[in-house]
Enzyme design. Structure first.
Site, PDB file in Angstrom:
ATOM      1  N   GLU A  17       5.648  -6.087   7.493  1.00 56.85           N
ATOM      2  CA  GLU A  17       5.058  -4.959   8.218  1.00 56.85           C
ATOM      3  C   GLU A  17       5.634  -4.725   9.606  1.00 56.85           C
ATOM      4  O   GLU A  17       5.664  -3.582  10.076  1.00 56.85           O
ATOM      5  CB  GLU A  17       3.538  -5.143   8.309  1.00 56.85           C
ATOM      6  CG  GLU A  17       2.796  -4.938   7.000  1.00 56.85           C
ATOM      7  CD  GLU A  17       2.856  -6.143   6.063  1.00 56.85           C
ATOM      8  OE1 GLU A  17       2.369  -6.028   4.924  1.00 56.85           O
ATOM      9  OE2 GLU A  17       3.382  -7.202   6.481  1.00 56.85           O
ATOM     10  N   GLY A  77       0.825  -1.194   0.000  1.00 58.21           N
ATOM     11  CA  GLY A  77       0.000   0.000   0.000  1.00 58.21           C
ATOM     12  C   GLY A  77       0.864   1.251   0.000  1.00 58.21           C
ATOM     13  O   GLY A  77       2.077   1.195   0.259  1.00 58.21           O
ATOM     14  N   ASP A 112      -1.535  -7.273   7.468  1.00 61.37           N
ATOM     15  CA  ASP A 112      -2.988  -7.151   7.313  1.00 61.37           C
ATOM     16  C   ASP A 112      -3.427  -7.683   5.950  1.00 61.37           C
ATOM     17  O   ASP A 112      -2.944  -8.716   5.535  1.00 61.37           O
ATOM     18  CB  ASP A 112      -3.425  -5.700   7.540  1.00 61.37           C
ATOM     19  CG  ASP A 112      -2.912  -4.724   6.498  1.00 61.37           C
ATOM     20  OD1 ASP A 112      -1.842  -4.964   5.908  1.00 61.37           O
ATOM     21  OD2 ASP A 112      -3.590  -3.696   6.270  1.00 61.37           O
ATOM     22  N   GLY A 126      -0.050  -4.923   0.565  1.00 58.09           N
ATOM     23  CA  GLY A 126      -1.278  -4.803  -0.214  1.00 58.09           C
ATOM     24  C   GLY A 126      -1.298  -5.647  -1.462  1.00 58.09           C
ATOM     25  O   GLY A 126      -2.359  -6.092  -1.906  1.00 58.09           O
TER      26      GLY A 126
END
Length: 363
Positions: A154, A77, A162, A131
């Site tokens: 992350e 992301g 996530d 992402g």
């Protein structure tokens, strides 16, 4: 006076995400090659309705997703934009609504991919992190190449894995998902197939042919079978037993102790990684993955919105992104700075329902 045709060509060239009906398929191209196709909210807001339209269209037999350029499928992301938005909100400039919108809409798209009733063929040719994993790993056909590099890194920027990582990672064999989620270690194609994170190896040079067959209406299973090749020996196999031994514990401190007892070069490398990343991220990630093993996909996505908003309201993510992507000094100053300082009560706080309520699905 400008030429309307040339203007349209320029708009297409600079669009962040491209959609094309090609025969029997809907073809998606993530089109930010200079940014390694990093995912933006604008891309999400275009992708979601287009995917829904193709799912509803009986003429579309499969959806194919690829990244522009030769380096990346999608490297994650747009975290620098989140960093700037979050910093502004913490300074009283804006309410941070864009942060909730980004995560909420991304997770709804991840869920749509997970539930897609048609073949969803992700061509993971190049880097796939964060992402990008959410846009690929939940699909029915996950294709890797000699250029594939997968990671969920992350914890190194003060976050947690996530985009459905709390669902996907605990369902990998043994303790592989715990290892990947805590360390962010990288996998190549053979390793991804070995651990069930990908379905087939297809050389990059054969991807155009694969797309052409899918567009001609060849069923996805058949087309992939005709193009797949052997990926080679998976390096991860050599450490699988140690991964399962060391990462089976429910406390990060116990994992560290197990790695210290292992006494190998591999274990020393693992310890160096765990000491470098955010202590808070490690403890919250482990708890999220253990909980995720007991939740369905929707439950994981609800949990993930809670976690993401909680992280963006705290210190480490801003420090991690600063050190890695803004100042690039590679010297984050985590707070708390050690595992011992991260209390169970603090970890539990990340899982509380956020202001504004939980993630909701409309269908």
């Amino acid at each position: 006076m400008s030429d309307p045709a040339q203007t349209q060509i320029a708009e297409i060239q600079f669009a962040e995400i491209l959609f094309e009906r090609r025969g029997s398929i809907g073809l998606v191209t993530l089109n930010r090659p200079k940014a390694l196709n990093a995912l933006t909210l604008g891309m999400i807001r275009l992708f979601d309705p287009q995917l829904r339209a193709w799912i509803a269209d009986p003429e579309v037999k499969a959806i194919v997703v690829q990244g522009a350029g030769e380096k990346a499928f999608c490297a994650g992301g747009d975290v620098v934009n989140l960093y700037e938005t979050g910093k502004a909100a913490k300074a009283g400039q804006g309410d941070g609504a864009a942060i909730r919108a980004f995560f909420s809409e991304e997770y709804v798209l991840n869920r749509l991919i997970h539930t897609c009733p048609k073949p969803y063929v992700a061509l993971i040719d190049g880097i796939s992190m964060g992402g990008g994993v959410g846009l690929s790993v939940h699909g029915s056909h996950r294709i890797v190449t000699e250029r594939t590099m997968f990671a969920m890194p992350e914890t190194g920027i003060g976050l947690y894995p996530d985009v459905g990582g709390t669902y996907f990672l605990p369902r990998l064999p043994g303790q592989v998902g715990i290892w990947l989620g805590l360390t962010g270690d990288r996998l190549k194609a053979a390793d991804m197939i070995e651990v069930g994170a990908a379905d087939a190896f297809v050389p990059s040079a054969k991807l155009k042919s694969l797309i052409a067959e899918l567009a001609d209406g060849v069923p996805a299973d058949e087309a992939v079978a005709r193009h797949r090749e052997e990926a080679g020996e998976p390096p991860v196999a050599a450490n699988r037993a140690a991964i399962d031994r060391c990462y089976a514990h429910n406390a990060v401190e116990a994992i560290v102790a197990a790695l210290e007892a292992e006494g190998t070069e591999w274990a020393a490398g693992q310890l160096a990684t765990l000491k470098r990343v955010s202590p808070t991220s490690l403890k919250v990630t482990l708890e999220a993955l253990r909980r995720g093993a007991r939740l369905d996909f929707d439950g994981c996505m609800i949990q993930e919105l809670r976690l993401s908003l909680a992280f963006l309201a705290r210190h480490d993510v801003y420090e991690g992104i600063r050190a890695a992507l803004v100042d690039k000094d590679r010297n984050p100053r985590w707070s708390p700075a050690s595992l011992a300082e991260v209390t169970a009560e603090e970890v539990a706080g990340y899982f509380a329902e956020p202001v504004g309520g939980d993630l909701r699905f409309t269908e």
